[in-house]
Motif scaffolding. Structure first.
Motif, PDB file in Angstrom:
ATOM      1  N   VAL A 161      50.353  50.632  35.347  1.00 58.13           N
ATOM      2  CA  VAL A 161      49.367  50.101  34.403  1.00 58.13           C
ATOM      3  C   VAL A 161      48.315  51.185  34.206  1.00 58.13           C
ATOM      4  O   VAL A 161      47.656  51.588  35.168  1.00 58.13           O
ATOM      5  CB  VAL A 161      48.688  48.818  34.932  1.00 58.13           C
ATOM      6  N   SER A 191      51.180  44.117  31.627  1.00 56.21           N
ATOM      7  CA  SER A 191      50.375  44.432  32.817  1.00 56.21           C
ATOM      8  C   SER A 191      50.284  43.255  33.791  1.00 56.21           C
ATOM      9  O   SER A 191      49.724  43.380  34.873  1.00 56.21           O
ATOM     10  CB  SER A 191      48.964  44.886  32.405  1.00 56.21           C
ATOM     11  N   ASP A 192      50.833  42.092  33.385  1.00 52.09           N
ATOM     12  CA  ASP A 192      50.794  40.920  34.268  1.00 52.09           C
ATOM     13  C   ASP A 192      52.040  40.803  35.141  1.00 52.09           C
ATOM     14  O   ASP A 192      52.117  39.905  35.990  1.00 52.09           O
ATOM     15  CB  ASP A 192      50.707  39.631  33.429  1.00 52.09           C
ATOM     16  N   TYR A 251      51.803  39.359  29.678  1.00 48.07           N
ATOM     17  CA  TYR A 251      51.689  40.722  29.121  1.00 48.07           C
ATOM     18  C   TYR A 251      52.330  41.696  30.099  1.00 48.07           C
ATOM     19  O   TYR A 251      52.504  41.395  31.285  1.00 48.07           O
ATOM     20  CB  TYR A 251      50.216  41.081  28.882  1.00 48.07           C
ATOM     21  N   PRO A 271      46.534  47.629  28.062  1.00 47.20           N
ATOM     22  CA  PRO A 271      46.859  49.005  28.443  1.00 47.20           C
ATOM     23  C   PRO A 271      48.373  49.231  28.518  1.00 47.20           C
ATOM     24  O   PRO A 271      49.145  48.294  28.708  1.00 47.20           O
ATOM     25  CB  PRO A 271      46.230  49.145  29.830  1.00 47.20           C
TER      26      PRO A 271
END
Lengths: 161, 790
Positions: B291, B44-45, B42, B214
């Protein structure tokens, strides 16, 4: 500070951990286990659920220092060494319970814990057990299907063994 | 399983189904295994060994002049690499989807609570947070303009944007308006034709998309002076189009790649952190990741427009609608975002799926100092549906008719005209959907003998053991357009490549479609398999190296990008067959690709694709445009504005604790016409998810804004339905092909979100007898409101 613990059966250590860091941050940003998700970071959505010494917890609410010398199991630890999906993981894929998938890791850990305790939960039991895990895509119907499927396969496996 | 699929009466074309994994089958998601293993990346990863963390300073005031910004102390925090304000923006300072009215960072004034003023890049999110707190801003706080009355009286209360700024559509604090008149309009003479008239005023609160992933992304500065952004978004190309001028870069130097998206629902149609991350990366020369925390997500994206509506409907004694007079006021907040298009939808769909000979409609979106509102699933049709469906129930009560019968009596069908003058030229089975939803079996009554409190309103709080619980049933139906409307040249691009890999023919599909969870990647593979007769399909990551796919919104992606994949695959198929003709001199005209072979229906398999292709690849790109639409006339609302319509009918069964005002939805049934279900499993998932968001709007979801300030920017205080709040959702699918759409399909994702909310409120009214003219319905409404009109 340095924090050492076991993640999915392997010893890990993280250096220069700031005392305010959560277990979630350490897992995601320091030890290369981003499977647990960062959706609310205040224990409301369940996306970051991991096992801590065998008990499901929201890793965003656990201070990194609290896991010193303890055992953590994350969604990454639900597959076996060869990467074969665990029974609950496979059931979520098969039932179409994964859409965007952001809530999925937390739901998998929580479902795994539920079925370990009660292999044949009623629908009300499932809803109660998963009520701390928000999902915005599926409408939960396919998640119910997935848990029922995982339950049936768990019972099948127990019978055949 | 509560799901069954019913085949429609007509068949547009015989689909050559390559395998169970072709269209009409339900193969599993190609990204499913990665997602359940926690390995799907994702946005945010994302991680880069050298990366910094970006963060924004946001305004605590909804309306203020900025007198000064002092960044000196923030810059001194160890670990801080940059602190930027609007003065550091190299290019244009404003952007926007339709009107470029939004500054990338506030300039001289702030217009909403949470507006970004300055940016920090630092080595750790906590360092960034501490530095943000050290930025000193001096404000002259002004009284915010927040109500409809204040907005419409700018002489007294002021302007959100000064009159000379950005007024491409409206005037004063009106961002956009659309009028519509059809038939004779609504005059005293027309009113006199009605035996019964019902009037109502309705309000809809501000709903949030509340996607779980997010806003986040990673901006990496490139050696050529450009930038690579890995981002969760709904439309890569429109992001780039807005970003490049701000970054002072040519578009080709702004390269976007889709990172994993954790849900969208319209909330990622606008720019959030894209420009901010790139500005910081440009300035520091390092990769920058941003993020959002959950509260910042509530501030950082647009919401569903709250609405105030008045409706007046007239009907004859036997229930035929005579006229509808409607006014819909949407609060668009500080910046335009998608407000003009939302207004167009509200005006053109705001009368519902009914034939009404005389209609007058006025829809407007206001500029205010409330949070900006824009796209959310249902896009302008949701608010109106609560208004017109409540009116239908009230009219039925006034006439002493069954509310479903009244709806069926006035239901539009194929060949009828919309109030926009557009003739409906594909199936519109509104009455049939209602009949089917009514015929579905009802859930059993509450079993007071074997009571499980978890099934009751209040559930685990143990607030009732069955006493004071009243059951109600309600019905509704809704209409939604599919695709972008009003003359927009809506198109999508797909590249399909066929080659032999490992001794097997393999198709590769490359589009810029944002997979946000809806399952487009699954469907694209199904289409390629079906058209090319191969099993192996690879989906290339979505990026700006291929042409635009348009937005993953307006229920359009399977129609548009699916259509483009179909066109490109057909072109590849023709090129392959042509290759065979040249080599083997085939003369048949009806050759197909099946099971990895070129096949003649009369003589059987001619040659394997592996042999025919050899070392060569066929690689073709095609665009899919839908048939053209036109803008609505500003005064009359007339015009062929929408390319396709989609309909869903619902029935809700609720239990209400009338003493405590608690509601438990017992069951929420949906029947929807999907034209052709390319992947029935995904279709049902979309319908159930859409119904659940509608449930949220009906009974719990609202961003509370008081004096322009957001009061509940968290998942603690902004409630979305949990699995305990969500009932079984039986779904029945109708498949009546649309002759204008690829495979006859119809957009699916939004219709249930439009239609399901009114059914739940109708069921609560049925249980309680209360009027309930505002959603979400809260416990205090159920315990303090007066009974509604009969």
């Amino acid at each position: 500070m340095r924090v050492t613990f076991t993640a999915n059966g392997k010893p890990v250590e993280a250096d220069d951990v700031w005392e305010g860091e959560s277990l979630l941050y350490v897992l995601r940003e320091r030890v290369g286990l981003p499977g647990s998700k960062n959706a609310c970071e205040q224990g409301e959505c369940g996306s970051c659920t991991v096992y801590l010494d065998g008990v499901p917890v929201c890793s965003c609410l656990v201070a990194a220092g609290q896991v010193q010398d303890r055992e953590v199991r994350t969604v990454e630890g639900l597959s076996d060494e060869q990467g074969e999906l665990g029974l609950v993981q496979q059931a979520f894929v098969d039932a179409g319970a994964v859409q965007c998938g952001f809530c999925t890791p937390g739901l998998l850990v929580q479902t795994d814990a539920l079925l370990a305790k009660d292999a044949q939960p009623s629908d009300n039991d499932i809803r109660e057990a998963l009520s701390g895990n928000l999902c915005r895509c599926t409408g939960y119907e396919k998640i119910m299907d997935a848990v029922r499927l995982a339950s049936a396969r768990t019972c099948e496996r127990a019978t055949s063994e | 399983m509560s799901t069954r699929t019913i085949q429609g009466q007509k068949n547009l074309q015989n689909i050559n189904q390559a395998s169970k994994d072709g269209i009409g089958g339900s193969p599993l998601r190609p990204d499913g295994n990665l997602k359940v293993k926690g390995e799907f990346a994702y946005s945010s990863d994302l991680w880069h060994e050298d990366m910094l963390w970006g963060m924004a300073l946001r305004s605590p005031h909804p309306r203020a002049n900025i007198l000064s910004v002092d960044i000196a102390d923030a810059l001194k925090v160890p670990g801080v690499y940059a602190v930027l304000t609007h003065e550091d923006i190299p290019g244009t300072k404003y952007y926007g989807l339709e009107i470029q009215d939004q500054p990338a960072l506030a300039i001289d004034k702030v217009r909403y609570h949470g507006e970004a003023i300055a940016l920090v890049a630092a080595d750790h999110p906590e360092t960034a947070r501490r530095a943000v707190k050290k930025i000193k801003v001096e404000y002259e706080v002004l009284t915010p303009i927040t109500t409809e009355e204040q907005c419409l009286d700018p002489e007294t209360h002021g302007y959100v944007h000064e009159p000379h700024e950005f007024k491409s559509h409206g005037y004063g604090n009106i961002c956009h308006e659309q009028k519509l008149v059809s038939g004779l309009g609504v005059t005293d003479e027309v009113r006199a034709l009605a035996d019964v008239i019902v009037k109502g005023s309705y309000e809809v609160g501000m709903q949030d998309q509340a996607f779980l992933g997010p806003e986040s992304g990673l901006a990496v500065p490139a050696e050529d002076g450009g930038i690579d952004l890995y981002i969760a978004t709904q439309w890569l190309h429109v992001d780039r189009q807005q970003m490049a001028p701000v970054l002072a870069l040519p578009e080709e130097k702004v390269r976007l790649t889709l990172a994993g998206v954790g849900g969208a629902f319209g909330g990622r149609e606008d720019i959030s952190m894209q420009i901010h991350a790139c500005l910081l990366a440009q300035h520091t020369g390092k990769p920058v990741k941003i993020v959002y925390a959950r509260d910042e997500s509530f501030y950082g994206h647009v919401h569903r427009h709250p609405a105030r509506m008045t409706y007046e409907h007239g009907a004859t004694r036997d229930g035929k609608l005579v006229f509808a007079d409607c006014r819909i006021v949407l609060d668009g907040g500080a910046y335009a975002s998608a407000s003009p298009a939302v207004v167009g939808n509200a005006a053109s769909l705001g009368h519902g799926p009914y034939v009404i000979p005389n209609v007058k409609m006025h829809a407007i979106a206001l500029y205010s100092n409330n949070p900006s509102c824009g796209a959310m699933r249902g896009f302008g049709a949701v608010q109106a549906a609560f208004g017109y469906e409540t009116q239908m129930d009230r009219l039925a009560a006034e006439l002493g008719m069954d509310p479903v019968e009244l709806r069926q009596l006035n239901a539009m069908s194929e060949g009828d005209f919309m109030p926009t003058g557009q003739q409906i030229d594909s199936p519109a089975p509104v009455a049939e959907l209602l009949r089917r939803v009514k015929d579905m079996p009802l859930p059993p009554p509450l079993d007071t003998e074997h009571l499980d409190v978890r099934q009751l309103p209040g559930a685990l709080s143990n607030t009732s053991h069955g006493e004071g619980i009243v059951r109600g049933v309600g019905y509704s139906v809704g209409i939604k357009n599919v695709g972008f409307s009003e003359g927009f040249d809506d198109y999508s691009t797909a590249r399909v490549r066929l080659e032999v890999i490992g001794g097997e023919p393999v198709a590769m599909v490359h589009t810029a479609m944002a997979e946000v969870g809806q399952g487009g990647v699954t469907v694209h593979a199904q289409i390629a398999r079906t058209e090319l007769g191969v099993e192996q399909v690879t989906i290339h990551p979505a990026n700006t190296e291929v042409g635009s796919a348009g937005s993953t919104s307006a229920s359009r992606q399977t129609y548009m990008t699916g259509g483009a994949v179909k066109l490109a695959a057909e072109a590849v198929k023709q090129a392959l067959i042509e290759k065979g003709r040249r080599r083997y001199g085939w003369t048949q005209h009806d050759l197909t690709l099946t099971g990895g072979k070129v096949v003649s229906p009369s003589t059987g398999a001619l040659v394997s694709m592996v042999d025919l292709l050899g070392d060569e690849a066929i690689d073709l790109t095609r665009e899919h445009h839908h048939r053209p639409t036109v803008p609505f006339d500003k005064e009359t609302g007339q015009g062929f504005g929408h390319v396709q319509y989609t309909f869903c009918a619902n029935r809700a069964v609720v239990d209400v604790d009338i003493e405590l005002g608690l509601v438990k939805v017992v069951e929420l049934t949906a029947v929807q016409d999907v034209g052709k279900a390319l992947n029935p499993l995904s279709v049902v998932g979309q319908i159930q998810g859409g119904c659940t968001q509608a449930l949220g709007l009906a009974v719990m979801e609202e961003i509370i804004v008081k004096d322009g300030k957001v009061r509940n920017a968290s998942f603690t205080d902004y409630l979305i339905p949990t699995i305990l709040d969500t009932p079984p959702i039986p779904v029945e699918i109708l498949e009546l092909p649309d002759p204008h759409a690829p495979y006859g399909l119809r957009g699916v994702g939004e219709a249930p979100t439009v239609s399901a909310t009114p059914s739940i409120v109708a069921a609560i009214r049925n249980a309680t007898g209360l009027a309930l003219n505002r959603i979400p319905v809260r416990p205090e409404h159920l315990t303090t409101e007066a009974p509604g009109p009969k």
